[in-house]
Design an enzyme around this catalytic site. Structure first.
Site, PDB file in Angstrom:
ATOM      1  N   HIS A  18       0.842  -1.203   0.000  1.00 38.66           N
ATOM      2  CA  HIS A  18       0.000   0.000   0.000  1.00 38.66           C
ATOM      3  C   HIS A  18       0.872   1.246   0.000  1.00 38.66           C
ATOM      4  O   HIS A  18       2.099   1.152   0.049  1.00 38.66           O
ATOM      5  CB  HIS A  18      -1.063  -0.036   1.097  1.00 38.66           C
ATOM      6  N   HIS A  21       3.854   1.708   2.282  1.00 36.50           N
ATOM      7  CA  HIS A  21       5.068   0.962   1.947  1.00 36.50           C
ATOM      8  C   HIS A  21       5.883   1.741   0.906  1.00 36.50           C
ATOM      9  O   HIS A  21       7.102   1.820   0.993  1.00 36.50           O
ATOM     10  CB  HIS A  21       4.718  -0.418   1.386  1.00 36.50           C
ATOM     11  N   CYS A 126      -2.741  -9.803  19.390  1.00 38.13           N
ATOM     12  CA  CYS A 126      -3.411  -9.352  18.156  1.00 38.13           C
ATOM     13  C   CYS A 126      -2.676  -9.990  16.989  1.00 38.13           C
ATOM     14  O   CYS A 126      -1.477  -9.760  16.816  1.00 38.13           O
ATOM     15  CB  CYS A 126      -3.406  -7.835  18.013  1.00 38.13           C
ATOM     16  N   CYS A 129      -1.149  -7.254  14.546  1.00 37.86           N
ATOM     17  CA  CYS A 129       0.098  -6.618  15.027  1.00 37.86           C
ATOM     18  C   CYS A 129       1.166  -7.672  15.242  1.00 37.86           C
ATOM     19  O   CYS A 129       2.343  -7.365  15.297  1.00 37.86           O
ATOM     20  CB  CYS A 129      -0.077  -5.948  16.380  1.00 37.86           C
ATOM     21  N   CYS A 144      -8.020  -4.978  19.911  1.00 39.49           N
ATOM     22  CA  CYS A 144      -6.669  -4.453  19.690  1.00 39.49           C
ATOM     23  C   CYS A 144      -6.757  -2.936  19.495  1.00 39.49           C
ATOM     24  O   CYS A 144      -7.580  -2.463  18.703  1.00 39.49           O
ATOM     25  CB  CYS A 144      -6.074  -5.096  18.438  1.00 39.49           C
ATOM     26  N   HIS A 147      -5.762  -2.228  15.527  1.00 40.68           N
ATOM     27  CA  HIS A 147      -6.591  -2.749  14.431  1.00 40.68           C
ATOM     28  C   HIS A 147      -8.080  -2.793  14.723  1.00 40.68           C
ATOM     29  O   HIS A 147      -8.875  -3.033  13.816  1.00 40.68           O
ATOM     30  CB  HIS A 147      -6.106  -4.142  14.015  1.00 40.68           C
ATOM     31  N   LYS A 295      -5.980   7.587   8.920  1.00 35.35           N
ATOM     32  CA  LYS A 295      -4.858   6.683   8.637  1.00 35.35           C
ATOM     33  C   LYS A 295      -5.305   5.640   7.622  1.00 35.35           C
ATOM     34  O   LYS A 295      -6.388   5.104   7.717  1.00 35.35           O
ATOM     35  CB  LYS A 295      -4.403   5.982   9.918  1.00 35.35           C
ATOM     36  N   LYS A 298      -6.160  -1.302   5.977  1.00 36.63           N
ATOM     37  CA  LYS A 298      -7.017  -2.272   5.296  1.00 36.63           C
ATOM     38  C   LYS A 298      -8.377  -2.343   5.969  1.00 36.63           C
ATOM     39  O   LYS A 298      -9.410  -2.467   5.327  1.00 36.63           O
ATOM     40  CB  LYS A 298      -6.350  -3.650   5.312  1.00 36.63           C
TER      41      LYS A 298
HETATM   42  N1  MSP Z   1       6.544  -6.621   9.146  1.00 34.04           N
HETATM   43  C1  MSP Z   1       6.541  -5.556  10.063  1.00 34.04           C
HETATM   44  C2  MSP Z   1       7.902  -4.868  10.098  1.00 34.04           C
HETATM   45  C3  MSP Z   1       9.050  -5.760  10.440  1.00 34.04           C
HETATM   46  S1  MSP Z   1      10.555  -4.887  10.337  1.00 34.04           S
HETATM   47  C4  MSP Z   1      11.689  -5.898  11.002  1.00 34.04           C
HETATM   48  C5  MSP Z   1       5.478  -4.524   9.651  1.00 34.04           C
HETATM   49  N2  MSP Z   1       5.015  -4.637   8.388  1.00 34.04           N
HETATM   50  S2  MSP Z   1       3.923  -3.674   7.735  1.00 34.04           S
HETATM   51  O1  MSP Z   1       3.712  -4.167   6.395  1.00 34.04           O
HETATM   52  O2  MSP Z   1       2.780  -3.588   8.576  1.00 34.04           O
HETATM   53  O3  MSP Z   1       4.548  -2.251   7.691  1.00 34.04           O
HETATM   54  C6  MSP Z   1       5.769  -2.031   7.009  1.00 34.04           C
HETATM   55  C7  MSP Z   1       6.198  -0.574   7.143  1.00 34.04           C
HETATM   56  O4  MSP Z   1       5.217   0.265   6.540  1.00 34.04           O
HETATM   57  C8  MSP Z   1       6.294  -0.127   8.611  1.00 34.04           C
HETATM   58  O5  MSP Z   1       7.441   0.662   8.824  1.00 34.04           O
HETATM   59  C9  MSP Z   1       5.044   0.676   8.817  1.00 34.04           C
HETATM   60  O6  MSP Z   1       5.153   1.672   9.787  1.00 34.04           O
HETATM   61  C10 MSP Z   1       4.858   1.287   7.436  1.00 34.04           C
HETATM   62  N3  MSP Z   1       3.487   1.711   7.233  1.00 34.04           N
HETATM   63  C11 MSP Z   1       2.361   0.953   7.360  1.00 34.04           C
HETATM   64  N4  MSP Z   1       1.267   1.768   7.173  1.00 34.04           N
HETATM   65  C12 MSP Z   1       1.666   3.030   6.917  1.00 34.04           C
HETATM   66  C13 MSP Z   1       1.017   4.218   6.534  1.00 34.04           C
HETATM   67  N5  MSP Z   1      -0.280   4.346   6.428  1.00 34.04           N
HETATM   68  N6  MSP Z   1       1.815   5.279   6.237  1.00 34.04           N
HETATM   69  C14 MSP Z   1       3.186   5.190   6.238  1.00 34.04           C
HETATM   70  N7  MSP Z   1       3.801   4.086   6.586  1.00 34.04           N
HETATM   71  C15 MSP Z   1       3.088   3.022   7.065  1.00 34.04           C
HETATM   72  O7  MSP Z   1       5.153  -3.675  10.454  1.00 34.04           O
END
Ligand code: MSP
Length: 516
Positions: A18, A21, A126, A129, A144, A147, A295, A298
């Site tokens: 998304h 990322h 959760c 998380c 949670c 979420h 924010k 999903k």
């Molecule tokens: N898998 C774990 C991270 C493990 S690192 C050893 C995780 N994955 S995640 O897919 O949920 O998130 C990956 C990264 O994307 C995280 O740094 C998270 O903060 C970031 N983001 C997830 N949602 C976001 C937004 N809406 N905006 C910006 N970044 C966000 O956590």
């Protein structure tokens, strides 16, 4: 050569990428590119986190083998890197053998240090998380807090790591700045978590059936966060290549989102301390992308697809948007209107127009050959622009060193804005009519010099655009060998360089009229 090792978080592989990322990868890429352009040998990694319960559940739902499912999903994240021009040097999947070896080795080192013990765990978990919560942290009916889904009560026997043994030492290292956490608000948050007291956490789960086996046990798997954090040393060659590890570790910067600081600023450094390894130099926690104030998630269903956005506006424009309009460390908006506004105002009008007008005038008044500067014909307005151009590197680099991308870009657009204003003020077409050739040449030379400096400064943010500008300006810069600090010195020898207007860099986005 000085090295710089930067990492992003690794993304859960159970769903498609998304916008959040993409944001994290883009801002990390800007740093990686900036470091390369200032003389560092850069290592830059990202990847997918594949041992989560959600991954196994999703694979099962689709009737796929979990590993095959992960490999299929990882392609989406690799493609995202290509689409956004992310200059990674490694992409790690936590189901790779090199990672399993590295997890086993690190676990062994922590166990050898006497920091692993067996215990019983009872707590609220959760599964999104992949983290435990205390009853006080849950909201409503055992929901949670992140979420809003029901947490599961879990009672199991597993293995724990003695975090409490190291929390005082960690606190001192954060306070002394030996282990840096930025921005300041996140550092304070971590310090207050440590001061409140931090409980030991389990490093294994029992009976999940998916994950790296805990050495010496039957049904225990390594807890997914413990597993995922280790990716950073796997990439550096831990358990595979000592020479490489000696060169790459410690990481210079872990770029992560603000929701996962506890894992990166407390648990991870303690795992390393226990194993006798060096801590990363810095963790930077960025904010969240919001869609109309909310924010993206999903669960809310308001996630913006980064692939669709890049196809619509171009990855360069989105990269610019992330850097210029989302203040580092803060949450920021990401929606069509905001992107269109930035596109038309900054890229099409300010930058794009400056380049096409300037090059057009050089073609028209100087047959496309860049003119030189005549010191004796400089007026105050020209000198003012020259002053700004001379000062660009200091302001820009100070902001970039702090990962303040919007500040850095503001200095660039301040300069291009002043150059556009010089065109209006000096009206080169009138200078030409009046036969003031030296003045005309000065204006054009200053415009070219402004564009050259701005394009260099923009190159970590918009590498493709920078190359297009260099081609138009007849400059032979090569990204691979360029040192921007050297090149951003004011006063390039322009005389005679062939300049061409060519295609517009960013044609304005024209709104389609809605049918009545
Ligand atoms: N898998 C774990 C991270 C493990 S690192 C050893 C995780 N994955 S995640 O897919 O949920 O998130 C990956 C990264 O994307 C995280 O740094 C998270 O903060 C970031 N983001 C997830 N949602 C976001 C937004 N809406 N905006 C910006 N970044 C966000 O956590």
């Amino acid at each position: 050569m000085k090295k710089f090792f930067i990492t992003t978080a690794i993304d859960y592989a159970n769903s498609k990428p998304h916008a959040g990322h993409a944001y994290e990868k883009v801002i990390s890429d800007i740093i990686a590119r900036y470091k390369r352009l200032t003389g560092y040998e850069v290592y830059f990694s990202t990847g997918t986190d594949e041992h989560s319960l959600n991954v196994a559940a999703k694979a099962k739902e689709l009737g796929l083998d979990p590993k095959a499912f992960c490999d299929m999903m990882a392609v989406n994240f690799r493609d995202l890197c290509v689409l956004y021009n992310i200059s990674i040097t490694d992409f790690i999947q936590t189901t790779e053998p090199r990672h399993e070896n590295s997890v086993t080795k690190l676990f062994g080192a922590i166990e050898k240090a006497g920091d692993i013990y067996k215990g019983h765990y009872e707590g609220w978990y959760c599964r999104s998380c992949e983290a435990f919560y205390t009853p006080a942290e849950l909201t409503g009916d055992k929901m949670c807090p992140v979420h809003g889904i029901k947490a599961d009560l879990i009672k199991e026997e597993n293995y724990f790591i003695k975090l409490s043994k190291y929390t005082d030492k960690l606190q001192k290292m954060i306070e002394s700045g030996e282990f840096k956490i930025n921005p300041e608000t996140r550092r304070n948050e971590v310090l207050s978590m440590l001061k409140q007291g931090f409980r030991d956490i389990s490093v294994s789960r029992s009976g999940t059936g998916w994950g790296i086996k805990l050495p010496g046990t039957q049904d225990q798997t390594i807890y997914v966060w413990f597993d995922a954090l280790i990716n950073y040393i796997t990439v550096a060659g831990f358990a595979a290549d000592d020479a490489r590890f000696g060169k790459m570790w410690p990481a210079d910067l872990h770029m992560i989102g603000k929701d996962i600081i506890k894992f990166h600023c407390i648990i991870w450094p303690i795992m390393l301390m226990s194993a006798g390894l060096e801590l990363p130099r810095e963790v930077y926690a960025h904010g969240f992308l919001l869609n109309k104030g909310e924010k993206m998630s999903k669960t809310t269903g308001n996630v913006v697809d980064p692939v669709e956005m890049a196809n619509k506006y171009g990855a360069e424009a989105i990269r610019y948007y992330f850097a210029a309009k989302v203040i580092s460390g803060d949450d920021g908006e990401f929606n069509d209107e905001a992107i269109k506004l930035a596109f038309n105002t900054d890229l099409a009008n300010d930058l794009g127009n400056l380049v096409s007008r300037s090059n057009n005038m050089v073609e028209k008044y100087c047959a496309g050959a860049a003119p030189e500067l005549h010191a004796e014909a400089m007026d105050d307005k020209m000198k003012a622009l020259e002053g700004l151009a001379k000062g660009l590197w200091a302001v820009y680099s100070a902001a970039m060193e702090k990962y303040d991308f919007s500040g850095a870009l503001a200095s660039v657009f301040n300069l291009t804005g002043a150059a556009n204003k010089l065109i209006e003020d000096e009206a080169p077409w009138n200078l030409q009519k009046a036969g003031k050739i030296m003045e005309l040449e000065n204006v054009l030379n200053l415009l070219l010099e402004t564009i050259r400096l701005a394009s260099l400064a923009l190159s970590p943010v918009m590498p493709v655009t920078a190359v297009k500008i260099w081609e138009k300006l007849g400059l032979g810069y090569k990204m691979e060998t360029l040192n921007i600090e050297n090149e951003m010195k004011y006063g390039f020898a322009w005389k005679g360089i062939k300049v061409s207007k060519g295609e517009a860099l960013f044609p304005r986005i024209v709104e389609e009229k809605k049918e009545k």
